[in-house]
Enzyme design. Structure first.
Site, short mmCIF file in Angstrom:
data_model
loop_
_atom_site.label_atom_id
_atom_site.label_comp_id
_atom_site.label_asym_id
_atom_site.label_seq_id
_atom_site.Cartn_x
_atom_site.Cartn_y
_atom_site.Cartn_z
N TYR A 31 0.83 -1.20 0.00
CA TYR A 31 0.00 0.00 0.00
C TYR A 31 0.86 1.24 0.00
O TYR A 31 2.09 1.18 0.17
CB TYR A 31 -0.95 -0.01 1.21
CG TYR A 31 -0.29 0.31 2.54
CD1 TYR A 31 0.54 -0.61 3.17
CD2 TYR A 31 -0.48 1.55 3.16
CE1 TYR A 31 1.15 -0.30 4.38
CE2 TYR A 31 0.12 1.85 4.37
CZ TYR A 31 0.92 0.93 4.97
OH TYR A 31 1.53 1.23 6.17
N ARG A 50 8.05 3.93 -4.83
CA ARG A 50 8.20 3.00 -3.70
C ARG A 50 7.18 1.87 -3.80
O ARG A 50 7.47 0.71 -3.50
CB ARG A 50 8.07 3.74 -2.36
CG ARG A 50 8.30 2.82 -1.16
CD ARG A 50 8.34 3.56 0.15
NE ARG A 50 7.06 4.16 0.49
CZ ARG A 50 6.86 4.94 1.54
NH1 ARG A 50 7.87 5.22 2.37
NH2 ARG A 50 5.67 5.46 1.78
N ARG A 98 -7.59 -20.38 -1.16
CA ARG A 98 -6.58 -20.18 -0.12
C ARG A 98 -5.48 -21.24 -0.18
O ARG A 98 -5.75 -22.45 -0.10
CB ARG A 98 -7.23 -20.18 1.26
CG ARG A 98 -6.26 -19.78 2.36
CD ARG A 98 -6.97 -19.68 3.71
NE ARG A 98 -6.04 -19.25 4.75
CZ ARG A 98 -5.16 -20.05 5.34
NH1 ARG A 98 -5.13 -21.33 5.04
NH2 ARG A 98 -4.32 -19.56 6.25
N HIS A 100 -0.98 -20.98 0.76
CA HIS A 100 0.06 -20.00 1.08
C HIS A 100 0.91 -19.59 -0.13
O HIS A 100 1.24 -18.43 -0.29
CB HIS A 100 0.98 -20.53 2.19
CG HIS A 100 0.35 -20.52 3.54
ND1 HIS A 100 -0.81 -21.21 3.83
CD2 HIS A 100 0.70 -19.90 4.69
CE1 HIS A 100 -1.14 -21.03 5.09
NE2 HIS A 100 -0.24 -20.23 5.64
N LYS A 145 6.53 -2.03 2.02
CA LYS A 145 5.33 -1.40 2.62
C LYS A 145 4.16 -2.36 2.48
O LYS A 145 3.26 -2.20 1.65
CB LYS A 145 5.05 -0.04 1.96
CG LYS A 145 4.20 0.86 2.86
CD LYS A 145 4.27 2.31 2.44
CE LYS A 145 3.24 3.19 3.13
NZ LYS A 145 3.34 3.25 4.58
N1 PMP Z 1 7.74 3.73 8.97
C1 PMP Z 1 6.56 3.08 9.00
C2 PMP Z 1 6.49 1.73 9.64
C3 PMP Z 1 5.42 3.68 8.43
O1 PMP Z 1 4.25 3.03 8.43
C4 PMP Z 1 5.52 4.97 7.86
C5 PMP Z 1 4.34 5.71 7.31
N2 PMP Z 1 3.41 5.06 6.65
C6 PMP Z 1 6.77 5.61 7.86
C7 PMP Z 1 7.86 4.96 8.41
C8 PMP Z 1 6.94 6.96 7.23
O2 PMP Z 1 6.88 6.87 5.83
P1 PMP Z 1 6.38 8.07 4.93
O3 PMP Z 1 7.19 9.26 5.27
O4 PMP Z 1 6.61 7.59 3.55
O5 PMP Z 1 4.92 8.26 5.24
#
Ligand code: PMP
Length: 282
Positions: A31, A50, A98, A100, A145
């Site tokens: 995300y 990213r 489902r 893994h 992320k």
């Molecule tokens: N670390 C984590 C674990 C996060 O979830 C976030 C924000 N979503 C950040 C750092 C900061 O990232 P950004 O500046 O891209 O929002």
């Protein structure tokens, strides 16, 4: 309210998730959160790059280019008349019985994006926030992320229960990052934050701060520091898309210095606001 689902704009109420979506069952997806100021996205390209990097790390093929995504997100902002707020967007691996392992047959990733009104956190920016330290129990691919946020959720819940805004996580002797932010210390004229490796998410706000410091002759060290360093620091602050440059005025109920917002933090806040204005207008 209109949301974007698999390339179509539909009313929020009509957006539904399949029970066998891998995002729902495994957190198998990624995300981004992008800030919108004045109806314009801030650092959209960096966020979408990213996103693309995260998707490659877990083998999800996104069929939209960065410029196609940008156009769709701009339409989403317009359809919702969003001025100040955020866009939340995610891709999951898609719907499949489902199991893994990644599905062997081609599945189409599920793509959802929607907007939310959210003002700048002016009170926190001016007065700072309280934090607690918690052990970092997460996995060792925090650079992705990922939708798997259980460790972050549990860390944030500890902060909430302690009446704090954020948890500062540490792994053995090193402070890694917040539950949803990057953590910084200031000593004299020098600022320091954990290096961008697999133990933190390399925040887009973090990257912007490093760039601004470079342009303004402020020394940045990208190296882990300890909880002792945190407690002894002249100033502490956190950074994230929604929180920008937020001062931290207490850690574990102990004031940082005198519990006042530091001068370097204020300087970085001002540089950050200038960057917002130059990209998104006033
Ligand atoms: N670390 C984590 C674990 C996060 O979830 C976030 C924000 N979503 C950040 C750092 C900061 O990232 P950004 O500046 O891209 O929002």
């Amino acid at each position: 309210r209109m949301v974007l689902m698999n390339g179509e704009f539909i009313p929020r109420e009509q957006a539904k998730v399949d029970i066998e979506d891998r995002g729902y069952q495994f957190g198998d997806g990624i995300y981004e959160v992008i800030r919108v100021y004045n109806g314009k996205m801030f650092m959209a390209k960096e966020h979408l790059e990213r996103l693309s990097a995260s998707s490659e790390k877990i083998g999800i093929a996104i069929s939209y280019s960065i410029s196609e995504l940008t156009t769709l997100l701009e339409e989403l902002i317009a359809k919702n008349s969003l001025s100040t707020g955020i866009i939340y967007m995610q891709f999951t691996r898609g719907v499949s019985p489902r199991n893994h392992s990644y599905p062997t047959e081609a599945v189409t990733p599920t793509f959802v994006a929607y907007t939310k009104m959210l003002n700048r956190p002016l009170d926190n920016l001016e007065n700072g926030v309280s934090t607690i330290t918690v052990e970092d129990i997460r996995w060792s691919r925090c650079d992705i992320k990922s939708l798997n946020l259980l460790g972050n959720v549990m860390a944030k819940q500890k902060a909430t229960e302690a009446d704090c805004y954020e948890s500062i996580q540490y792994r053995e002797l090193s402070v890694t990052e917040g539950s949803s932010s990057n953590i910084w210390i200031v000593n004299g004229e020098k600022i320091q934050t954990h290096e961008a490796n697999q133990f933190i998410l390399n925040g887009i706000t973090r990257q912007k701060i490093i760039q601004l410091c470079g342009e303004n002759g402020i020394e940045v060290e990208e190296k882990a520091f300890s909880i002792e360093d945190l407690i002894d620091a002249d100033e502490v602050f956190l950074s994230s898309t929604t929180s920008e440059v937020t001062p931290i005025v207490s850690v574990n109920n102990v004031p940082v210095k005198e519990g006042k917002v530091g001068e370097m933090t204020k300087k970085l806040q001002n540089l950050f606001v200038e960057a917002i204005i130059s990209e998104c207008g006033q």
